[in-house]
Design a protein around this motif. Structure first.
Motif, mmCIF file in Angstrom:
data_model
loop_
_atom_site.group_PDB
_atom_site.id
_atom_site.type_symbol
_atom_site.label_atom_id
_atom_site.label_comp_id
_atom_site.label_asym_id
_atom_site.label_seq_id
_atom_site.Cartn_x
_atom_site.Cartn_y
_atom_site.Cartn_z
ATOM 1 N N LEU A 173 -63.432 -97.930 -12.790
ATOM 2 C CA LEU A 173 -64.768 -97.355 -12.650
ATOM 3 C C LEU A 173 -65.772 -98.137 -13.491
ATOM 4 O O LEU A 173 -66.844 -98.513 -13.027
ATOM 5 C CB LEU A 173 -64.757 -95.879 -13.053
ATOM 6 C CG LEU A 173 -66.107 -95.169 -13.120
ATOM 7 C CD1 LEU A 173 -66.857 -95.241 -11.803
ATOM 8 C CD2 LEU A 173 -65.900 -93.716 -13.530
ATOM 9 N N PHE A 174 -65.406 -98.438 -14.731
ATOM 10 C CA PHE A 174 -66.304 -99.158 -15.620
ATOM 11 C C PHE A 174 -66.610 -100.557 -15.097
ATOM 12 O O PHE A 174 -67.775 -100.968 -15.025
ATOM 13 C CB PHE A 174 -65.712 -99.242 -17.033
ATOM 14 C CG PHE A 174 -66.623 -99.945 -18.002
ATOM 15 C CD1 PHE A 174 -67.646 -99.256 -18.620
ATOM 16 C CD2 PHE A 174 -66.473 -101.297 -18.268
ATOM 17 C CE1 PHE A 174 -68.506 -99.895 -19.493
ATOM 18 C CE2 PHE A 174 -67.321 -101.946 -19.135
ATOM 19 C CZ PHE A 174 -68.349 -101.244 -19.755
ATOM 20 N N VAL A 175 -65.589 -101.296 -14.725
ATOM 21 C CA VAL A 175 -65.778 -102.678 -14.267
ATOM 22 C C VAL A 175 -66.590 -102.697 -12.974
ATOM 23 O O VAL A 175 -67.573 -103.441 -12.857
ATOM 24 C CB VAL A 175 -64.428 -103.405 -14.090
ATOM 25 C CG1 VAL A 175 -64.604 -104.736 -13.355
ATOM 26 C CG2 VAL A 175 -63.765 -103.625 -15.449
ATOM 27 N N LEU A 176 -66.206 -101.892 -11.997
ATOM 28 C CA LEU A 176 -66.922 -101.898 -10.719
ATOM 29 C C LEU A 176 -68.374 -101.467 -10.898
ATOM 30 O O LEU A 176 -69.289 -102.075 -10.318
ATOM 31 C CB LEU A 176 -66.216 -101.003 -9.699
ATOM 32 C CG LEU A 176 -64.885 -101.529 -9.167
ATOM 33 C CD1 LEU A 176 -64.181 -100.468 -8.330
ATOM 34 C CD2 LEU A 176 -65.073 -102.822 -8.380
ATOM 35 N N ALA A 177 -68.619 -100.445 -11.715
ATOM 36 C CA ALA A 177 -69.996 -99.984 -11.949
ATOM 37 C C ALA A 177 -70.818 -101.055 -12.656
ATOM 38 O O ALA A 177 -71.992 -101.264 -12.333
ATOM 39 C CB ALA A 177 -69.992 -98.696 -12.759
ATOM 40 N N THR A 178 -70.212 -101.763 -13.595
ATOM 41 C CA THR A 178 -70.922 -102.809 -14.326
ATOM 42 C C THR A 178 -71.275 -103.963 -13.396
ATOM 43 O O THR A 178 -72.413 -104.458 -13.405
ATOM 44 C CB THR A 178 -70.075 -103.304 -15.516
ATOM 45 O OG1 THR A 178 -69.800 -102.196 -16.377
ATOM 46 C CG2 THR A 178 -70.812 -104.374 -16.305
ATOM 47 N N VAL A 179 -70.334 -104.388 -12.569
ATOM 48 C CA VAL A 179 -70.598 -105.489 -11.641
ATOM 49 C C VAL A 179 -71.635 -105.059 -10.601
ATOM 50 O O VAL A 179 -72.541 -105.835 -10.253
ATOM 51 C CB VAL A 179 -69.301 -105.993 -10.979
ATOM 52 C CG1 VAL A 179 -69.596 -107.068 -9.934
ATOM 53 C CG2 VAL A 179 -68.338 -106.530 -12.035
ATOM 54 N N ALA A 180 -71.550 -103.823 -10.119
ATOM 55 C CA ALA A 180 -72.522 -103.329 -9.138
ATOM 56 C C ALA A 180 -73.918 -103.292 -9.750
ATOM 57 O O ALA A 180 -74.909 -103.613 -9.085
ATOM 58 C CB ALA A 180 -72.116 -101.936 -8.644
ATOM 59 N N GLU A 181 -74.002 -102.923 -10.996
ATOM 60 C CA GLU A 181 -75.294 -102.813 -11.679
ATOM 61 C C GLU A 181 -75.893 -104.182 -12.010
ATOM 62 O O GLU A 181 -77.087 -104.410 -11.816
ATOM 63 C CB GLU A 181 -75.121 -102.014 -12.971
ATOM 64 C CG GLU A 181 -76.376 -101.858 -13.789
ATOM 65 C CD GLU A 181 -76.127 -101.148 -15.103
ATOM 66 O OE1 GLU A 181 -76.847 -101.442 -16.068
ATOM 67 O OE2 GLU A 181 -75.208 -100.302 -15.168
ATOM 68 N N LEU A 182 -75.075 -105.103 -12.500
ATOM 69 C CA LEU A 182 -75.583 -106.383 -12.999
ATOM 70 C C LEU A 182 -75.595 -107.504 -11.973
ATOM 71 O O LEU A 182 -76.236 -108.524 -12.189
ATOM 72 C CB LEU A 182 -74.762 -106.831 -14.216
ATOM 73 C CG LEU A 182 -74.777 -105.899 -15.422
ATOM 74 C CD1 LEU A 182 -73.871 -106.444 -16.517
ATOM 75 C CD2 LEU A 182 -76.197 -105.686 -15.935
#
Length: 184
Positions: A6-15
């Protein structure tokens, strides 16, 4: 439910396209290990697994100065679908796992049973210290880090307060529990 996914996917989606080192730095800056079960050192392995699964895609390489070449990743459509599902799971699943303390309590031997009041008193002292530290962190962070993070930290406080209340009550009967013949 995988917190690290969740953290990695959300970070990549955001940045947008980003390298693993930046994701790791984000986790450190956000103090993720304070309020999640994420091990910052496990981020690179999670990125590699998600790339193999098609949730992330390698897009380019980046090299800054004398630093090593870094692979940039972006989220795929499959990754966006997985992220959406992980967000829903994270908000709806309740993690209530058995505490090994309970097993140890029911499997006491005579020697440990005699020491139980002191053991529980020490555990209570530790929980209260953890609670005081968490309250300090929450107060320092306040709401300046955002309302959601403030309530994440408060969630930990509530859990520690409940544990302290339980141990306080258990301490009142610890000698009787330690002498209980039903668990030996």
């Amino acid at each position: 439910m995988s917190s690290i996914r969740l953290f990695v996917l959300a970070t990549v989606a955001e940045l947008g396209p980003v390298h693993g080192h930046l994701i790791r730095l984000m986790a450190e800056r956000m103090q993720a290990p304070l309020w999640t079960d994420i091990s910052v050192g496990a981020i690179y392995g999670a990125i590699n697994r998600m790339a193999k699964e098609g949730l992330l895609r390698e897009t380019a390489q980046e090299r800054a100065g004398n630093r090593p070449t870094r692979q940039l990743y972006e989220i795929t459509e499959e990754g966006r679908a997985a992220l959406e599902a992980l967000r829903r799971e994270g908000l709806s699943e309740i993690w209530f796992k058995p505490d090994p303390f309970d097993l140890a309590l029911v499997r006491l031997d005579r020697k440990t049973g005699k020491a139980l009041p002191a053991i529980i008193a020490k555990r209570l002292e530790t929980v209260r210290a953890m609670l005081a530290e968490r309250k300090k962190v929450t107060a320092e962070v306040g709401v300046k880090a955002g309302l959601a993070k403030h309530w994440i930290l408060r969630h930990s406080e509530y859990r520690l307060e409940a544990e302290a209340a339980y141990l306080t009550d258990l301490l009142k009967v610890a000698a009787d529990v330690g002498n209980d013949k039903g668990h030996k």
